[in-house]
Design an enzyme around this catalytic site. Sequence first.
Site, short mmCIF file in Angstrom:
data_model
loop_
_atom_site.label_atom_id
_atom_site.label_comp_id
_atom_site.label_asym_id
_atom_site.label_seq_id
_atom_site.Cartn_x
_atom_site.Cartn_y
_atom_site.Cartn_z
N HIS A 54 11.42 53.88 1.43
CA HIS A 54 12.55 54.66 1.92
C HIS A 54 13.21 54.17 3.36
CE1 HIS A 54 12.45 57.88 -1.32
NE2 HIS A 54 11.85 56.95 -1.60
N GLU A 56 13.69 56.39 5.93
CA GLU A 56 12.91 56.91 7.16
C GLU A 56 11.57 56.21 7.12
OE1 GLU A 56 15.54 60.16 4.82
OE2 GLU A 56 14.42 58.43 4.44
N CYS A 84 13.76 63.24 1.79
CA CYS A 84 13.12 63.93 0.45
C CYS A 84 11.57 64.21 0.84
CB CYS A 84 12.80 62.60 -0.34
SG CYS A 84 11.72 61.11 0.42
N CYS A 87 9.37 61.43 2.69
CA CYS A 87 9.70 61.25 4.18
C CYS A 87 9.80 62.48 5.08
CB CYS A 87 11.31 60.72 3.97
SG CYS A 87 11.53 59.28 3.34
#
Length: 165
Positions: A54, A56, A84, A87
């Site tokens: 992801h 992040e 999410c 993260c």
Amino acid sequence: MPDSTRDFAQRTIEIARTSVAEGGLPFGTVIVKDGEILAEGRNCVPATHDPTDHAEIRAIREACRKLGTEYLTGCTVYAIAHPCPMCLAALYHCAPDQVVFLVTREDCAPYLAGGNDKYFEPSTFYGELAKPWDRRRLPMRYQPRDDAVAVYKLFRERNSGDQPS
């Protein structure tokens, strides 16, 4: 706060927009320290087939490597959308001074197609994680072992208990 010559939120949007233009997912992250961009990330899950890839996470990894620490003290993290749970947990671990997100989960949800969400729906994911481990949709089994606990005892002995949890 960024100085007037840099719009870090706009840079976050540009990263996400570029990702979409190149066939990727609409997520971007910028990490700022002392008014300068320290790291950037975009979601690369479809390209790498790595479900942890992801925006992040990518930006956190880069920033922490540059800083030589697992903590983002003095940093602000800009994320295009509310992080999410994975993260968000990583952000708690690296402890930046602030996280700025530009879109709520509710605002972006109508535009994100569901994938293979076997154990969760995006609208209920946060609540699912709050459940006791034995009530989650993801099947989990606790198999207690004293020798597993002994590893943590050894760790404490070797580190005099001075390690953060």
